[in-house]
Design a protein around this motif. Structure first.
Motif, PDB file in Angstrom:
ATOM      1  N   ALA A   1     -12.507   1.057  -0.481  1.00  0.00           N
ATOM      2  CA  ALA A   1     -11.881   2.240   0.121  1.00  0.00           C
ATOM      3  C   ALA A   1     -12.855   3.414   0.086  1.00  0.00           C
ATOM      4  N   ARG A   2     -12.977   4.091   1.215  1.00  0.00           N
ATOM      5  CA  ARG A   2     -13.863   5.253   1.279  1.00  0.00           C
ATOM      6  C   ARG A   2     -13.051   6.513   0.998  1.00  0.00           C
ATOM      7  N   VAL A   3     -13.363   7.147  -0.128  1.00  0.00           N
ATOM      8  CA  VAL A   3     -12.588   8.310  -0.572  1.00  0.00           C
ATOM      9  C   VAL A   3     -13.518   9.488  -0.846  1.00  0.00           C
TER      10      VAL A   3
ATOM     11  N   LYS B   1      -1.699   4.015   8.207  1.00  0.00           N
ATOM     12  CA  LYS B   1      -2.449   4.424   7.028  1.00  0.00           C
ATOM     13  C   LYS B   1      -2.028   3.614   5.805  1.00  0.00           C
ATOM     14  N   TYR B   2      -3.019   3.430   4.930  1.00  0.00           N
ATOM     15  CA  TYR B   2      -2.794   2.733   3.670  1.00  0.00           C
ATOM     16  C   TYR B   2      -2.579   3.741   2.540  1.00  0.00           C
ATOM     17  N   GLU B   3      -1.819   3.318   1.560  1.00  0.00           N
ATOM     18  CA  GLU B   3      -1.829   3.978   0.264  1.00  0.00           C
ATOM     19  C   GLU B   3      -2.515   3.011  -0.686  1.00  0.00           C
TER      20      GLU B   3
ATOM     21  N   GLU C   1      -6.123   7.481  -9.387  1.00  0.00           N
ATOM     22  CA  GLU C   1      -5.723   8.323  -8.273  1.00  0.00           C
ATOM     23  C   GLU C   1      -5.153   7.461  -7.168  1.00  0.00           C
ATOM     24  N   ARG C   2      -4.233   8.041  -6.420  1.00  0.00           N
ATOM     25  CA  ARG C   2      -3.691   7.364  -5.242  1.00  0.00           C
ATOM     26  C   ARG C   2      -4.222   8.082  -3.999  1.00  0.00           C
ATOM     27  N   HIS C   3      -4.694   7.294  -3.041  1.00  0.00           N
ATOM     28  CA  HIS C   3      -5.292   7.855  -1.836  1.00  0.00           C
ATOM     29  C   HIS C   3      -4.537   7.344  -0.608  1.00  0.00           C
ATOM     30  N   THR C   4      -4.356   8.216   0.361  1.00  0.00           N
ATOM     31  CA  THR C   4      -3.787   7.834   1.652  1.00  0.00           C
ATOM     32  C   THR C   4      -4.936   7.822   2.652  1.00  0.00           C
TER      33      THR C   4
END
Length: 271
Positions: free
Chosen positions: A164-166, A189-191, A201-204
């Motif tokens: 995942a690119r964050v 979109k993914y969570e 951390e949680r990312h959308t």
């Protein structure tokens, strides 16, 4: 209730798997006699230094039986592999269900954050035990086998590992190892959760920022086209971290269970 049902099904599958393993041993023992006959027949032919019509007919029958025996054993092994895959799937579903529900044993405190060393060991074990793709003759490796990417419409499932690119704390973007929580078809979109619990951390993220990771290993001997090739650009994990970096393949592995210290495909960083 769902967890209890999963436990019951896993117990059933383990019993079925045990029976299949016994059948494999029985089939192998039964076919051993025929293989010994093939060897003895060849030895007699060498001793007599001739290939008579009798030996031709006998060998044809023996090899036909050996082929049938091998196919029967192969079918049993495929059934066993299917049982193992189903067990792993149920265990993963149970883990995700417990994670979502936040279930803990009443006699134990909530689970503490996993130590980095333990996490690294688990990730290494997960990579080493990734199932090997074993297709039937003529089958091609499926998407997410080795270097073969997912299809364009593929949606990763909850619990799947992805790159995942964050955005990092300093504002820079980086690729991290993450686990899918959910996917919204409405927003595309993914969570995802950072796999490293120390920086939980949680990312959308949009789909273009998520790369599903392989679900099968490719066999270098039977499916070399499914391996990353020399000089191919890839994402590789920094040692003892859950962050990816851009790298180039030096050379693909030569055999399935090649230990890491013997693998010639060590990757070089590209910055």
């Amino acid at each position: 209730m769902a967890l209890v049902s999963a436990d019951s099904r896993i117990a059933e599958l383990l019993t079925e798997l045990h029976q299949l393993i016994k059948q494999t041993q029985e089939e192998r023992s039964r076919s051993e006699h025929n293989l010994v006959n093939i060897q003895k027949t060849h030895e007699r032919m060498q001793t007599e230094n001739k290939i008579s019509p009798y030996y031709r007919t006998k060998l044809r029958g023996l090899y036909t039986t050996a082929k049938a025996d091998a196919e029967a054993e192969c079918n049993i092994l495929r059934k066993a592999l299917d049982k193992i895959a189903e067990i792993k799937s149920l265990l993963e579903e149970r883990r995700i269900a417990a994670k979502i529900a936040g279930l803990y044993n009443d006699s134990e405190p909530p689970r503490k954050t996993m130590r980095r060393g333990v996490l690294m060991t688990l990730l290494q074990q997960s990579a080493m035990t990734l199932p090997l793709w074993i297709g039937k003759p003529g089958d091609k490796p499926p998407p997410l086998c080795g270097a073969i990417p997912a299809s364009g419409d593929y949606v990763a499932r909850p619990g799947d590992k992805v790159a995942a690119r964050v955005k990092a704390v300093d504002g820079d973007e980086q690729w991290i190892l993450a686990e899918v929580v959910s996917y919204s078809h409405a927003t595309n979109k993914y969570e995802v959760d950072d796999i490293d619990e120390e920086g939980k951390e949680r990312h959308t993220l949009s789909r273009r920022r998520v790369i599903p990771l392989p679900q099968w290993k490719a066999n270098p001997e039977t499916d070399p086209e499914a391996l990353f090739q020399k000089e191919q650009l890839v994402l590789a994990l920094y040692p003892q971290t859950t962050c990816f970096y851009r790298a180039l393949i030096h050379a693909p592995p030569q055999r399935v269970n090649q230990p890491p210290w013997e693998r010639p495909w060590v990757m070089s960083g590209t910055g």
